[in-house]
Design an enzyme around this catalytic site. Structure first.
Site, PDB file in Angstrom:
ATOM      1  N   MET A 302     -36.750 -41.486 -43.815  1.00  0.00           N
ATOM      2  CA  MET A 302     -36.853 -40.354 -42.899  1.00  0.00           C
ATOM      3  C   MET A 302     -38.257 -39.771 -43.002  1.00  0.00           C
ATOM      4  O   MET A 302     -39.056 -40.172 -43.858  1.00  0.00           O
ATOM      5  CB  MET A 302     -35.803 -39.289 -43.211  1.00  0.00           C
ATOM      6  CG  MET A 302     -35.989 -38.581 -44.548  1.00  0.00           C
ATOM      7  SD  MET A 302     -34.822 -37.203 -44.793  1.00  0.00           S
ATOM      8  CE  MET A 302     -35.403 -36.014 -43.566  1.00  0.00           C
ATOM      9  N   CYS A 303     -38.569 -38.833 -42.135  1.00  0.00           N
ATOM     10  CA  CYS A 303     -39.878 -38.162 -42.172  1.00  0.00           C
ATOM     11  C   CYS A 303     -39.729 -36.830 -41.446  1.00  0.00           C
ATOM     12  O   CYS A 303     -38.712 -36.155 -41.618  1.00  0.00           O
ATOM     13  CB  CYS A 303     -40.945 -39.052 -41.533  1.00  0.00           C
ATOM     14  SG  CYS A 303     -40.597 -39.538 -39.829  1.00  0.00           S
ATOM     15  N   GLN A 304     -40.704 -36.451 -40.642  1.00  0.00           N
ATOM     16  CA  GLN A 304     -40.614 -35.193 -39.898  1.00  0.00           C
ATOM     17  C   GLN A 304     -39.868 -35.364 -38.572  1.00  0.00           C
ATOM     18  O   GLN A 304     -38.988 -34.583 -38.243  1.00  0.00           O
ATOM     19  CB  GLN A 304     -42.014 -34.640 -39.620  1.00  0.00           C
ATOM     20  CG  GLN A 304     -42.038 -33.260 -38.959  1.00  0.00           C
ATOM     21  CD  GLN A 304     -41.591 -32.142 -39.873  1.00  0.00           C
ATOM     22  OE1 GLN A 304     -41.750 -32.227 -41.100  1.00  0.00           O
ATOM     23  NE2 GLN A 304     -41.007 -31.098 -39.319  1.00  0.00           N
ATOM     24  N   SER A 330     -34.539 -37.126 -38.391  1.00  0.00           N
ATOM     25  CA  SER A 330     -35.344 -36.751 -39.557  1.00  0.00           C
ATOM     26  C   SER A 330     -35.332 -35.253 -39.839  1.00  0.00           C
ATOM     27  O   SER A 330     -34.369 -34.556 -39.522  1.00  0.00           O
ATOM     28  CB  SER A 330     -36.756 -37.314 -39.415  1.00  0.00           C
ATOM     29  OG  SER A 330     -36.780 -38.694 -39.756  1.00  0.00           O
ATOM     30  N   TRP A 331     -36.411 -34.749 -40.445  1.00  0.00           N
ATOM     31  CA  TRP A 331     -36.377 -33.369 -40.935  1.00  0.00           C
ATOM     32  C   TRP A 331     -36.278 -32.339 -39.820  1.00  0.00           C
ATOM     33  O   TRP A 331     -35.675 -31.275 -39.997  1.00  0.00           O
ATOM     34  CB  TRP A 331     -37.590 -33.072 -41.809  1.00  0.00           C
ATOM     35  CG  TRP A 331     -37.461 -31.711 -42.441  1.00  0.00           C
ATOM     36  CD1 TRP A 331     -38.138 -30.585 -42.127  1.00  0.00           C
ATOM     37  CD2 TRP A 331     -36.533 -31.347 -43.468  1.00  0.00           C
ATOM     38  NE1 TRP A 331     -37.697 -29.524 -42.894  1.00  0.00           N
ATOM     39  CE2 TRP A 331     -36.705 -29.979 -43.728  1.00  0.00           C
ATOM     40  CE3 TRP A 331     -35.559 -32.055 -44.184  1.00  0.00           C
ATOM     41  CZ2 TRP A 331     -35.950 -29.293 -44.674  1.00  0.00           C
ATOM     42  CZ3 TRP A 331     -34.809 -31.368 -45.130  1.00  0.00           C
ATOM     43  CH2 TRP A 331     -35.012 -30.010 -45.358  1.00  0.00           C
TER      44      TRP A 331
END
Length: 347
Positions: A302-304, A330-331
């Site tokens: 995952m990431c932003q 994601s985030w």
């Protein structure tokens, strides 16, 4: 024959099969020919845990070198036209990828608009393309299910592993395994003095059918369930300060921090920025090890917003951990929907 000898023979035979399947395809110079086979020796992991038959099934490597691509489009134009499609996947907020493509691009490449067929939501600004629209759009670019796709972008911060990695994951999610990322993208292509053009190629309409592979994606409910069962290791590709919650979110509706128990591997740590290429197989393994990520167990990235997470999944594939799912919301999704006790911050 001892088990050690048997294991060695099996791996060598597997390597021969792959090379035969890929028609002597040249892998990226920054990585070894079959990462999984050699990483099995380096890490003492079992062959099944490190390099699976997926690479044989896929028939193409996850990375290809700029030298190999140049040879294909310059020496074998007819073969390239029939079997290969080069795709410029450049995406940059505030800039038109199509305008950049018009200015210069790799010869024979078509431009793929990363926002085509996508309906953004507040929770998932970089949503998945609608399937029917995606299929029609891909066909309009002259892409068919039997083509080997080589995708690239021109990102500077990530040396060509930004939107290209996202498109690599997206095509595989939609059932197209014959896809590779150009190692280093347009930056490395130009660094090697290879030619660019302004000419747009013309291809007949392709025939492309989507066959969704949902096992390559995760949604919010999956991540929440994993908080309780701990089945999968969640690895976050955001920068350290953002992951730790020390950097405020641009979107005030998104909480700062990370999913409890998640590991942090910023995408930049996987890239050799000096040479505009993915780090070597041994260096990548060391990065995963330093982050305490066990590649013999399930991993989710995952990431932003679901972009750099795909670069992390690509790096995992490079070291013999194929089919890492991406939490594509994601985030930005999780940070708006999770309760306060489901968010963790570092000191």
């Amino acid at each position: 024959m001892s088990r050690l000898t048997q294991s060695f023979v099996i791996r060598v035979l597997g390597l021969v099969l792959i090379l035969n399947e890929t028609d002597s395809l040249q892998w990226s110079n920054s990585t070894s020919v079959c990462y999984g086979y050699f990483s099995a020796f380096l890490t003492n992991e079992s062959f099944e845990n490190v390099c699976t038959v997926q690479r044989q099934v896929r028939g193409v490597p996850s990375l290809v070198a700029v030298e190999w691509l140049y040879e294909q489009i310059s020496k074998y134009p007819n073969k390239t036209k029939d079997h290969l499609r080069v795709v410029d996947a450049t995406w940059n907020a505030g800039l038109s990828g199509d305008k950049l493509y018009e200015h210069e691009h790799i010869p024979s490449s078509v431009f793929f608009n990363m926002t085509q067929c996508v309906q953004s939501t507040p929770y998932i600004p970089r949503n998945l393309p609608e399937i029917g629209c995606f299929s029609d759009y891909v066909q309009s670019l002259g892409i068919s299910n039997d083509h080997h796709l080589v995708v690239y972008d021109r990102s500077v911060d990530y040396s060509g592993f930004y939107s290209a990695a996202r498109l690599w994951w997206l095509f595989r999610l939609y059932g197209h395994e014959r896809i590779s990322v150009l190692d280093g993208g347009l930056l490395r292509w130009k660094l090697k003095g290879l030619p660019v053009t302004t000419e747009r190629p013309s291809y007949p309409r392709g025939r492309f059918e989507v066959k969704m592979k949902k096992e390559l994606m995760r949604i919010y409910d999956d991540v929440v369930a994993n908080l309780h069962n701990g089945t999968e290791q969640l690895v976050d590709a955001r920068e350290e300060d953002c992951f730790a919650g020390r950097e405020p979110q641009k979107n005030t509706n998104v909480k700062a921090g990370h999913v409890p128990g998640a590991k942090n591997i910023p995408l930049e740590s996987l890239i050799d920025m000096k040479h505009c290429a993915m780090k070597s197989q041994e260096e990548l393994l060391n990065v995963f090890k330093a982050a305490q990520v066990d590649l013999s167990k399930p991993v989710v990235s995952m990431c932003q917003t679901g972009m750099t997470a795909c670069g992390l999944a690509l790096a995992a594939d490079v070291v013999g951990k194929p089919n890492v799912p991406v939490y594509y919301g994601s985030w930005t999704d999780y940070g708006q929907r999770a309760a306060e006790h489901e968010v963790e911050k570092d000191d």
